[in-house]
Each structure stands twice: as C-alpha cells, then as structure tokens.
Design a protein around this motif. Structure first.
Motif, mmCIF file in Angstrom:
data_model
loop_
_atom_site.group_PDB
_atom_site.id
_atom_site.type_symbol
_atom_site.label_atom_id
_atom_site.label_comp_id
_atom_site.label_asym_id
_atom_site.label_seq_id
_atom_site.Cartn_x
_atom_site.Cartn_y
_atom_site.Cartn_z
ATOM 1 N N UNK A 314 0.575 -1.296 0.348
ATOM 2 C CA UNK A 314 -0.003 -0.731 -0.049
ATOM 3 C C UNK A 314 0.472 0.867 0.003
ATOM 4 N N UNK A 315 1.947 1.401 0.669
ATOM 5 C CA UNK A 315 2.979 2.407 0.059
ATOM 6 C C UNK A 315 3.225 2.984 -0.664
ATOM 7 N N UNK A 316 3.533 1.449 -1.323
ATOM 8 C CA UNK A 316 4.397 2.249 -2.608
ATOM 9 C C UNK A 316 3.154 2.286 -3.636
ATOM 10 N N UNK A 317 2.344 2.153 -2.996
ATOM 11 C CA UNK A 317 0.829 2.142 -4.602
ATOM 12 C C UNK A 317 0.768 4.047 -3.986
ATOM 13 N N UNK A 318 0.554 4.124 -3.063
ATOM 14 C CA UNK A 318 -0.062 5.251 -2.743
ATOM 15 C C UNK A 318 1.976 6.053 -2.948
ATOM 16 N N UNK A 319 2.768 5.909 -2.935
ATOM 17 C CA UNK A 319 3.822 6.553 -3.510
ATOM 18 C C UNK A 319 4.183 6.953 -5.163
ATOM 19 N N UNK A 320 2.925 5.964 -5.674
ATOM 20 C CA UNK A 320 3.261 6.179 -7.333
ATOM 21 C C UNK A 320 1.982 6.970 -7.469
ATOM 22 N N UNK A 321 0.633 7.167 -6.982
ATOM 23 C CA UNK A 321 -0.331 7.268 -6.931
ATOM 24 C C UNK A 321 0.200 8.693 -6.198
ATOM 25 N N UNK A 322 0.597 9.619 -6.144
ATOM 26 C CA UNK A 322 1.451 11.362 -6.045
ATOM 27 C C UNK A 322 1.677 11.296 -6.894
ATOM 28 N N UNK A 323 2.697 10.330 -6.971
ATOM 29 C CA UNK A 323 3.796 10.376 -8.515
ATOM 30 C C UNK A 323 2.312 11.107 -9.120
ATOM 31 N N UNK A 324 1.751 10.209 -9.767
ATOM 32 C CA UNK A 324 0.673 10.730 -11.136
ATOM 33 C C UNK A 324 -0.050 12.123 -10.543
ATOM 34 N N UNK A 325 -0.393 11.791 -9.164
ATOM 35 C CA UNK A 325 -1.067 13.020 -9.373
ATOM 36 C C UNK A 325 -0.728 14.513 -8.843
ATOM 37 N N UNK A 326 0.532 14.445 -9.091
ATOM 38 C CA UNK A 326 1.518 15.633 -9.524
ATOM 39 C C UNK A 326 1.534 15.835 -10.789
ATOM 40 N N UNK A 327 2.246 15.158 -11.079
ATOM 41 C CA UNK A 327 2.512 14.856 -13.019
ATOM 42 C C UNK A 327 1.327 15.341 -13.599
ATOM 43 N N UNK A 328 0.016 15.484 -13.427
ATOM 44 C CA UNK A 328 -1.440 15.356 -13.411
ATOM 45 C C UNK A 328 -1.617 17.483 -13.646
ATOM 46 N N UNK A 354 -8.619 1.166 -2.229
ATOM 47 C CA UNK A 354 -8.478 2.403 -0.944
ATOM 48 C C UNK A 354 -9.997 2.253 -0.247
ATOM 49 N N UNK A 355 -10.996 1.112 -0.705
ATOM 50 C CA UNK A 355 -12.116 2.014 -0.229
ATOM 51 C C UNK A 355 -12.380 0.976 1.003
ATOM 52 N N UNK A 356 -11.764 -0.908 0.597
ATOM 53 C CA UNK A 356 -11.484 -1.724 1.261
ATOM 54 C C UNK A 356 -10.593 -1.959 2.638
ATOM 55 N N UNK A 357 -9.831 -1.188 2.155
ATOM 56 C CA UNK A 357 -8.492 -1.502 3.581
ATOM 57 C C UNK A 357 -8.487 0.290 4.257
ATOM 58 N N UNK A 358 -9.111 0.724 4.269
ATOM 59 C CA UNK A 358 -9.773 2.328 4.121
ATOM 60 C C UNK A 358 -8.895 3.151 4.192
ATOM 61 N N UNK A 359 -8.012 3.201 3.613
ATOM 62 C CA UNK A 359 -6.917 4.022 2.972
ATOM 63 C C UNK A 359 -7.813 5.381 2.454
ATOM 64 N N UNK A 361 -5.727 8.383 1.973
ATOM 65 C CA UNK A 361 -5.140 8.986 1.287
ATOM 66 C C UNK A 361 -4.849 8.566 -0.166
ATOM 67 N N UNK A 362 -5.280 7.335 0.073
ATOM 68 C CA UNK A 362 -4.695 6.555 -1.409
ATOM 69 C C UNK A 362 -6.030 6.847 -2.253
ATOM 70 N N UNK A 363 -7.158 6.536 -1.811
ATOM 71 C CA UNK A 363 -7.876 7.533 -2.318
ATOM 72 C C UNK A 363 -8.813 8.684 -2.969
ATOM 73 N N UNK A 364 -7.849 9.489 -2.177
ATOM 74 C CA UNK A 364 -8.067 11.332 -1.976
ATOM 75 C C UNK A 364 -7.229 11.378 -3.371
ATOM 76 N N UNK A 365 -5.869 10.713 -3.730
ATOM 77 C CA UNK A 365 -4.786 10.413 -5.246
ATOM 78 C C UNK A 365 -5.251 10.199 -5.844
#
Length: 787
Positions: A314-328, A354-359, A361-365
């Motif tokens: 999940x931490x890796x997925x959050x980091x990658x999602x953050x990179x995509x979020x910043x790039x767009x 993100x809904x399943x694990x109630x994360x 941060x990942x949901x908002x990204x």
C-alpha cells in the motif's frame, strides 16, 4: 628540494630516512608519489595567506583517524583548524579540507589504508569529497581492477597504459540525483519508436553513475561481469547511460522491490519540486510504467494476507499515485496519462482497494487523478466500473470526496458523445444533490452547480426534474444564487435640462493650462496607504468623461512626479500595473484598454476619464488660481481652495480703496471699466458694481448657483441608480456561481414544460436581471425561448 629528490630517486623510490630528517623525508615521498600520479605537489602551501606544514597537517589528520573520520564529524575541520595557531577560524576549515584533499588524500589511501588510489580525475580532481575510503575500497574490489605490487606503481609502462585508458573514458561528474534529474528534465530529445532500446546518440550525455548500493540489480550486474573480463572487453564501458528519469522508468518496469522503492522515492521528490518541468512526453514509456506499476502494487495487495506485506504494498501504491497526481497538474501530462490503455481499470482497482482498506490518502490521490484527466477521457458505456464507482460516491458524507466526484462526473458528461451518462441516477441521489445548493460551502455549491448544468442538458433528466416536487426548491435556490455575493454599485446618469441657465460661466480661454495638485493636498495623500492613495489622487486630478481617454504612461508619470514632490524619489509603494488597475475603483466607467491614435497604431490608455482643469481637494472642493494683476504687471498666481477662500484672499491682499477708486478690474486680461459719474453722485454704487463684476470671475461650477427666487440652476440633472453586480471576468462577462446558476435555470426553461415554470418566476428573474446587468444577456435568452 630538487637535489634531495634526485638523491632519493637514485637510492630508493619511497624509503630514505638516513640522510634526511623526518619532515623532509615525508615531503620527498609525497612529492614523488604525486609526480607518479601526474599531480603538482605543493610543499609549503598557504591557508588564508599563512603558510602551513603539510607534514604537521598529515600527522594530525592521521592521529584523528584519517580524512573520512574528520569529514564525518561535526566541526571536525574547525577543531583541526583550531590546533593551528594564527589561522582565520572562519575560512581556515574549508581551506584545510581543500588543501588536504588536493595534496594528501591519495597518499593517505596508500600509506594509512594500503589501497591503490584511483586516477587523479576520479580522486584529487573530483568535486565529490565524501566517503572517500569506501569509494576507494569499492574501486579496489571492482572486477576491472587488477592488484599489483605497491612498488610497481611507478612503473612507466603500466602508468602510461592506465592513463591512456582513463583518458578514453569520460570521467563521471559527481552530480546529485536532483541535479541529474534536472538535466534530464531540461534535455531536448525525441522519444524513440521503441522506447525499450536506446542508443548513445538519442539521449544527451549524462555522467555514468552506479546504481543504488546493495540493490539486486547491482549485484546481478556484478555477478554477470565476472573477474575474468578485462577492462577492454567490458561491454558498455565508457558509454553514458540513459537519463536519470529513464533509469527510474526501467526500475519501475523491473518490478524488483528495491529498485521500485528507489525510483518512487526520487520520482516523488522530482514531481513535487519540478512539477512544472516534469514533462512525461519527453520521457519515453514513463507514464505507462507508472500506471502499470500502480496496478501491479494494487494486485499484490489483493493477493497477500500478511498485514506487514499489505502495508508495504500500500505504501508503494500511495507513492506511485502521488507521483501521478503531481504529474497530472500539467495539462500535457494529463492528456498523456488519459491516453494510457490501463488507466481507467487501474484507477477503479485503486479506488476499490482504498475503500476496502479504508486508506483515505490513496483514495484522495486517485480521485484527484480522475478529476484532472476526466476532461480528456471519453466514457462510452454507463456500465464501466469507474463510472459506477464514482456514482456511488454521490452519497458520501465527506465533502472532499463529494466535490471531486461531482467535478469528475460533470467533466465526463461533457465528453459524453453517446448520451449515456448521468441518466440512471436514483431519485434520492438527485434530491440530495439539489439540497447541496443550500449549503454555505462555496466550493461545494460551485461543484454542485457544474454537475447540475451537465445533468440538465439531457432532456430525460430535465423532464424528470420538472415533474418532481423538489423542482421548486431548486428554482428558489437558483434565483437566489443568481445574485451570489453581489456588490452594490451606484451608477450616475446625467440628463441635460432643456432650459438655459442665465449664469455667467467662466471664460474658457482663461483656463487653458492645467493646475497641479497643491503641496498641502499631497501631504495629506502621503499619509494614506496604497491603493487608497492612488484612488484619491485620481479623483482629485481627473474626472469622468465617457468620450475621453488618458494615456497610461502620462497618468503614471504625473503620479510619480506628484509623489516625488511630496516624499522624495524612489519611494513608490505601488507598481505601474496595480496603479492602472485601480483606475476602475476610482471611476466606475474607467477601463484600461488599447486604442488607435494618430501618433501610434496602438496606444495603451485609460478610457472614460480626463484631466481636470482645476483639481479638487480630498473633500471635493475645487482649487482656483488667483489671476489678479499686481501693480508691477505680474499675476498673483496664488492657489486658493474654493470660491469663498478666493474672495477672502482678494479682499485681504488685492482689493484696496485705491483699486476701487480706479474703477478698473485687474483680473487677468479683463478690460471691465466703470465710467465716472458726471453728476458728482456717490461712488458707492460704482464700487458695488465693480465688486459684483469681480465675483463673476470666481464662479465655481461645483457650487450650484441660485437666482433671486431661490431656484437652483444647474446644467443637468443627475440620477443615481443602485446596482448589485456579481463576479465578472476581464471582459466584463458574468462568471462564477451566479453564471452557472443562471445557465442551469436556462436549461430548465428551455424544456417543453419550461414555459409554465418561467411564467411563475418571470417577474423575479426580470427583477434580478435589472439589478444585475452581468446575467442580463442570459435572461434575455430565456425570454427569447418563450416566443
């Protein structure tokens, strides 16, 4: 020293302590060692203009454990500099470090650690002065290095071959990861047709650097090279590798955990600090790698059951999602990522995870990514999982999630070519969306109106709304929001009188020049803050005139000149651009624009104002210039405020009994003269006639003249009309919530059942359009639609 070195060469290369004292022997050894390495040795260098003994410096550094031990200690070089007396404590530490690194670092590796030093361009001439011992050990352990006897270092044949080899290779420059990322971002190369294969001519030259230490990929490269491969036979030796961001893409594509962690760590930093230059179109297959890497990490989360593994993925997925979020955040990157084949499915999987694990941060990204790229997505089927998932969020109690969902669905509907979206929403969901217009959250209301505008473009949706009882709640809110945050403005309209005023007006030939603002008024203006000071100054020196304009450069130079008179040069508290902008605050009809003049085809002007012939004070009284002619023939020229003050000035300084006896008016070029009474009567009536005549020169058109009957005579009648204006753009067109509310209401009125609705609200809507001219054009479209 040269004779000592010759004797030393004849007897031994590095050992001769019988004929020389300890310091001279040390210097001779280091000098010979430096010559073999091609370095100019400085026996007695200076540190901050004071000579220092290299022998003493080396002994002190050796005693403290070597160069790295001092360099890794806080204030290590400062403490060492303190042991040398009479050195500047501020500049000596840095000078000592540079001195030791240039002359003694290679000798330390040989003498203290018994290591073979790399070539000078990799050691003494390098600007990277950290972790020297570890780097030299790595150099000695590398397969390309062949250990030799220490005494054979000075061998001419081996030395020359080693130097020739390193001359053929571009030495790596010690550039930090962020600097290399910057070079890769600023490089202008074209993407390859096959991004997986690249050559040295395609990418810019980037110094060779090792992969992250202790990484699986590095160990694999070390194993594959083997000790039997010589330097000349090593594949790729001396060829610059790909840019740093390409290496990151390759690391993501490898799916090795250490490589992915390294790439994500640096991509997050680069996308945050250099998001404006983070152009994915210049980085082949990086966008696809990011999308695939996010999907791969999400798939791993679903497969594992261990809590620690889930957290790691999940931490890796959050980091990658953050990179995509910043790039767009860049529209070019958003278009490129929207074209990725897997983006819709990956976003759906990530949001469900993100809904399943109630994360949160990942949901908002993921929602931010969906919102940004939705303008470039085309959903052709209402049964696509991402669309259905977004529709389920319309019942969310989280305002941030709700705002992002409403905006994303509105933009998806904008690109709906098949008219399939937003037509299968539950009635309760629609009623809840309508209720959101009653909230005080401006951002939420704006997102709701954007959604309702797209929702009401479908005929089936409009028909369903008009048949629902909640329609009147929506209509009331829409008519209220048509005046959202309206500000009161008063417009003055002048209507000319038909009758002629028998009041003598001042001679226009007497006021051909403009009177500058007096110094006393400027002193009061200086006490005000900007932009209030600029607004007050404009009102004192200019007046409204729909048919006139003033050059922007002229009015700015006038303001600067007046402020310099009051407070001195170089103290302007407002920029020229801001000064031009506040003109619309000083005069309602003033607009900064460009016009064509006889002098230039394009002139930057402020339209709707003109220069006052006589300035006014801060309280609105007009200044006048005393034009009374003195005995010497010169004019008085005194600036006086108002008609009453001017008359008092004339009585105090100019109108003496002898002037009245002369019966001649001395105001300017006036030739008025009272003939003498031949009957010998009293001269009082003639004096009164002269004084009445002088009063005609003091006419102030700011003051309303009156006749004997007490009726006011003025050249025109003025009407003040109050208006309530909502937000407008630079062209004066409506914008913001008021505009969107008007457009939603227009969509409802245009439907078949809209005539009945408009008949019920026609009076109120026309009243709103009268008070708010910004939305009047759209109300006119409603009226035309009813014809």
């Amino acid at each position: 020293m040269s004779q000592v070195i010759k004797n030393t060469v004849n007897e031994s290369i590095y050992d001769d302590t019988n004929r020389l004292n300890e310091e001279e022997c040390f210097l001779s050894k280091v000098d010979l060692f430096a010559r073999d390495r091609g370095i100019n040795f400085e026996a007695t260098p200076k540190v901050t203009r004071k000579p220092i003994s290299l022998f003493e410096l080396y002994k002190k550094v050796k005693k403290k454990g070597g160069y790295d031990a001092i360099n890794n200690t806080e204030n290590g070089w400062s403490d060492l500099a303190g042991e040398f007396r009479q050195l500047d404590p501020t500049r000596a530490p840095k000078s000592l470090q540079n001195l030791y690194f240039k002359n003694l670092i290679a000798w330390e590796m040989y003498d203290l650690w018994h290591l073979q030093s790399p070539p000078p361009q990799l050691l003494e001439l390098s600007s990277n002065k950290n972790n020297i011992l570890q780097r030299v050990k790595t150099y000695n352990l590398s397969p390309s290095y062949k250990s030799t006897d220490a005494l054979e270092v000075a061998d001419t044949k081996n030395s020359n071959s080693l130097k020739n080899f390193y001359k053929s290779i571009r030495p790596p420059s010690p550039v930090t990861l962020e600097r290399r990322a910057e070079e890769a971002l600023n490089s202008n190369y074209q993407p390859l047709p096959n991004a997986a294969n690249f050559s040295n001519t395609t990418f810019p030259i980037v110094p060779v650097h090792p992969l992250p230490a202790d990484s699986p990929l590095q160990r694999q490269v070390d194993r594959s090279s083997g000790p039997a491969i010589s330097i000349e036979e090593s594949l790729g030796q001396g060829i610059p590798g790909p840019p740093l961001l390409i290496r990151m893409a390759l690391a993501l594509k490898s799916r090795q955990e250490d490589e992915v962690d390294w790439a994500v760590c640096h991509l997050v930093k680069v996308s945050f600090e250099r998001y404006q230059e983070f152009k994915l179109e210049r980085l082949p297959f990086l966008a696809e790698c990011l999308v695939e890497a996010l999907g791969f990490q999400i798939s791993l989360v679903k497969k594992v059951s261990n809590e620690s593994d889930i957290t790691q993925y999940l931490d890796r997925a959050i980091g990658i999602a953050l990179v995509l979020r910043n790039s767009v955040l860049s529209s070019e990157n958003a278009k490129l990522i929207a074209k990725a084949e897997l983006i819709v499915g990956v976003l759906e999987s990530a949001i469900r995870c993100a809904k399943t694990f109630e994360n949160v941060e990942l949901l908002h990204y993921c929602l931010d990514i969906s919102e940004t790229i939705s303008s470039y997505l085309c959903i052709e089927d209402e049964k696509i999982g991402l669309y259905l998932l977004l529709c389920s969020f319309l019942n969310s109690s989280d305002n941030a999630v709700l705002i992002a969902t409403l905006r994303t669905l509105a933009r998806l509907a904008l690109n709906d070519r098949n008219n399939r979206l937003l037509q299968d929403l539950d009635e309760k969901v629609v009623i809840r969306i309508i209720s959101l217009t009653e909230t005080n959250n401006e951002e939420l209301v704006a997102a709701t109106l954007d959604f309702l505008y797209q929702y009401t473009t479908y005929r089936t949706n409009t028909s369903g709304l008009l048949s629902n009882s909640a329609i009147w709640i929506l209509v009331n809110q829409l008519t209220r929001l048509m005046m959202y945050q309206a500000q009161e403005r008063v417009v003055t309209i002048a209507v000319a009188n038909s009758g002629k005023a028998d009041v003598q007006t001042p001679n226009t030939s007497q006021t051909t020049s403009f009177l500058p603002l007096p110094y006393s008024e400027l002193q009061q203006l200086v006490l005000l803050r900007e932009p209030e000071r600029s607004v007050k100054w404009m009102r004192c020196c200019f007046e409204s005139s729909p048919d006139d304009y003033v050059l922007q450069t002229d009015i700015w130079q006038m303001y600067c000149s007046d402020m310099e008179r009051a407070q001195g040069p170089g103290l302007m508290a407002i920029s020229p651009a801001d000064f031009i902008k506040v003109s619309s605050h000083a005069f309602y009809n003033a607009r900064a624009m460009t016009v064509s003049t006889p002098l230039l085809p394009v002139e930057y002007v402020i339209n709707g104002i003109k220069r006052r012939e006589l300035p006014i004070s801060l309280i609105g009284e007009k200044y006048q210039v005393c034009r009374w002619k003195k005995d010497n023939g010169t004019l008085c020229g005194e600036t006086v405020l108002g008609t009453k003050s001017t008359w008092a000035h004339l009585q105090e300084f100019h109108i003496f009994p002898q002037v009245l006896e002369e019966k001649h008016c001395r105001w300017g070029d006036c030739t008025y003269y009272i003939h003498s009474d031949q009957s010998g009567g009293s001269s009082v009536p003639s004096h009164q006639s002269l004084l009445k005549h002088i009063l005609t020169h003091l006419y102030d058109n700011n003051l309303q003249s009156t006749t004997n009957e007490g009726r006011k005579l003025c050249p025109s009648r003025e009407f003040r009309i109050p208006l309530l204006l909502t937000a407008v753009d630079e062209q004066g067109d409506a914008t913001g919530i008021a505009l969107t509310a008007t457009l939603v209401l227009r969509n409802l009125v245009r439907s078949k059942q809209g005539k009945m609705l408009f008949s019920a609200i026609e009076g109120h809507v026309l009243e709103v359009s009268t008070m708010n001219p910004a939305v009047a054009p759209y109300v006119s479209e409603m009226l035309l639609g009813q014809i």
